[in-house]
Design a protein around this motif. Structure first.
Motif, PDB file in Angstrom:
ATOM      1  N   LEU A  99     -21.048 -84.208   2.471  1.00 18.11           N
ATOM      2  CA  LEU A  99     -19.646 -83.804   2.461  1.00 18.11           C
ATOM      3  C   LEU A  99     -18.754 -85.006   2.748  1.00 18.11           C
ATOM      4  O   LEU A  99     -18.981 -85.748   3.703  1.00 18.11           O
ATOM      5  CB  LEU A  99     -19.390 -82.728   3.520  1.00 18.11           C
ATOM      6  N   PHE A 100     -17.717 -85.197   1.930  1.00 18.78           N
ATOM      7  CA  PHE A 100     -16.792 -86.295   2.172  1.00 18.78           C
ATOM      8  C   PHE A 100     -15.852 -85.890   3.299  1.00 18.78           C
ATOM      9  O   PHE A 100     -14.824 -85.246   3.083  1.00 18.78           O
ATOM     10  CB  PHE A 100     -15.992 -86.633   0.914  1.00 18.78           C
ATOM     11  N   SER A 101     -16.230 -86.267   4.498  1.00 17.95           N
ATOM     12  CA  SER A 101     -15.419 -86.012   5.687  1.00 17.95           C
ATOM     13  C   SER A 101     -15.708 -87.133   6.675  1.00 17.95           C
ATOM     14  O   SER A 101     -16.762 -87.154   7.314  1.00 17.95           O
ATOM     15  CB  SER A 101     -15.765 -84.651   6.305  1.00 17.95           C
ATOM     16  N   VAL A 102     -14.795 -88.076   6.757  1.00 17.69           N
ATOM     17  CA  VAL A 102     -15.005 -89.283   7.552  1.00 17.69           C
ATOM     18  C   VAL A 102     -14.288 -89.146   8.891  1.00 17.69           C
ATOM     19  O   VAL A 102     -13.079 -88.916   8.941  1.00 17.69           O
ATOM     20  CB  VAL A 102     -14.492 -90.531   6.814  1.00 17.69           C
ATOM     21  N   GLY A 103     -15.036 -89.271   9.993  1.00 11.90           N
ATOM     22  CA  GLY A 103     -14.468 -89.134  11.323  1.00 11.90           C
ATOM     23  C   GLY A 103     -13.571 -90.299  11.704  1.00 11.90           C
ATOM     24  O   GLY A 103     -13.659 -91.389  11.138  1.00 11.90           O
ATOM     25  N   LYS A 104     -12.725 -90.052  12.686  1.00 10.72           N
ATOM     26  CA  LYS A 104     -11.771 -91.076  13.124  1.00 10.72           C
ATOM     27  C   LYS A 104     -12.456 -92.264  13.790  1.00 10.72           C
ATOM     28  O   LYS A 104     -11.853 -93.317  13.954  1.00 10.72           O
ATOM     29  CB  LYS A 104     -10.746 -90.444  14.075  1.00 10.72           C
ATOM     30  N   SER A 105     -13.728 -92.111  14.173  1.00  9.49           N
ATOM     31  CA  SER A 105     -14.445 -93.206  14.827  1.00  9.49           C
ATOM     32  C   SER A 105     -14.962 -94.234  13.831  1.00  9.49           C
ATOM     33  O   SER A 105     -15.345 -95.344  14.220  1.00  9.49           O
ATOM     34  CB  SER A 105     -15.626 -92.646  15.633  1.00  9.49           C
TER      35      SER A 105
END
Length: 335
Positions: free
Chosen positions: A46-52
């Motif tokens: 899933l294309f979901s990149v965390g803020k870290s």
């Protein structure tokens, strides 16, 4: 350029694909210790990149995300989308607090991103205080990697199954070496910042599910394009245990069925473990010159993506290729 790409996972294969597209006359050969049973196949994609997630700067990191989404979106819009395993999907990300789950980076990349309504906060699974709903892309490596490999083979790219112990082994035959070795870069380059980040997920059959869900404590439900569904997950730093833990399997199943009760009767396919290539200090994409005393070569490192390899591989690949091209042109001009 004669280019060797080290690494047969999603970062290495995507780098080869991007390189062949941008530098059509380049001679590309890929070296992988293995091409199957790798961590790229464990992730839901899933294309979901965390803020870290971080690169050398905020601007570069944003470019990586934008370039990556654009790369996958072009495949999604093409006739190759089904064969490549790239589709559009929407879903929810919830939190019980103490901070909102809004992600400005994702909000600026995906086509649709909004706060959930009060009614949506009443969905089962927790006492939700915050939530967002967005549309993004899912890339299943089960289809994407074989598809990408076929594209490369059709244009003359060669693949070798070989374990490398030192990048100097390739100096005599190549102008540029793209190091996409993932977790193996720790040993290959002596990078002590590289550590395994163990993740365990549960695969179930849930063909009725078309929406993804995220909750607290690394709890997520991500439907695949084949009727399977990935339930997660775990995050164990510096652990190399590859066998699934039965206690973690039960905990994942309990958290995910609490989040979405309709999954209680879903048939369990398997528990799977993968070691994400985590790098303390962020992803490494930079140029290095190496020499064996007689010949030198340009190395462009592109590794340390952690759990965001599938998401950001196209963006870091494009950046790495620019570095490689600039370094090669600079070297040639001095000759």
């Amino acid at each position: 350029m004669r280019v060797a790409i080290v690494g047969g996972g999603v970062v290495g294969i995507t780098t080869a694909l991007q390189l062949k597209s941008e530098l059509r006359n380049s001679n590309i050969e890929v070296y992988g210790e293995k091409y199957e049973d790798i961590v790229s196949y464990v992730g839901a994609g899933l294309f979901s990149v965390g803020k870290s997630f971080s690169g050398p700067s905020e601007e570069i990191t944003r470019n990586w995300m934008n370039d990556s989404y654009e790369f996958y979106d072009e495949i999604r819009k093409s006739r190759e989308a089904a064969r490549a395993g790239v589709v559009e999907i929407s879903g929810y990300m919830f939190s019980e607090g103490p901070t909102p789950v809004r992600n400005p980076w994702m909000e600026s990349v995906v086509p649709s991103y909004r706060r959930v309504t009060e009614e949506e906060l009443k969905l089962p699974g927790g006492d939700w205080k915050y939530g967002v709903y967005f549309t993004t892309i899912i890339t299943q490596c089960k289809w994407y990697l074989p598809w990408a490999k076929r594209q490369l083979e059709q244009t003359g790219t060669k693949f070798y199954k070989r374990k490398l112990y030192n990048l100097n082994e390739l100096i005599d035959d190549y102008d540029v070496i793209m190091n996409c070795a993932g977790l193996g870069a720790g040993e290959l380059c002596g990078d002590r910042r590289m550590i395994p980040l163990r993740g365990q997920v549960l695969k179930v059959k849930a063909p009725w599910l078309k929406t993804f869900f995220y909750g607290n404590l690394d709890t997520y439900i991500i439907p695949g394009i084949d009727g399977s569904c990935t339930l997660g997950g775990t995050r164990n730093f510096d652990s190399t245990r590859m066998s699934p833990c039965s206690h973690e399997t039960r905990a994942i199943h309990e958290r995910c069925t609490n989040l979405l009760p309709s999954l209680k009767n879903a048939e369990v396919i398997e528990s799977v473990v993968g070691l994400r290539p985590h790098r303390d200090g962020g992803v490494r994409v930079e140029v290095e010159k190496i020499s064996n005393g007689l010949k030198s070569a340009t190395v462009v490192h592109n590794y340390g993506h952690g759990g965001y390899g599938i998401c950001t591989a196209p963006g870091t690949a494009k950046y790495a290729i620019k570095l490689a091209r600039d370094a090669h042109l600079n070297t040639s001009s001095k000759l």
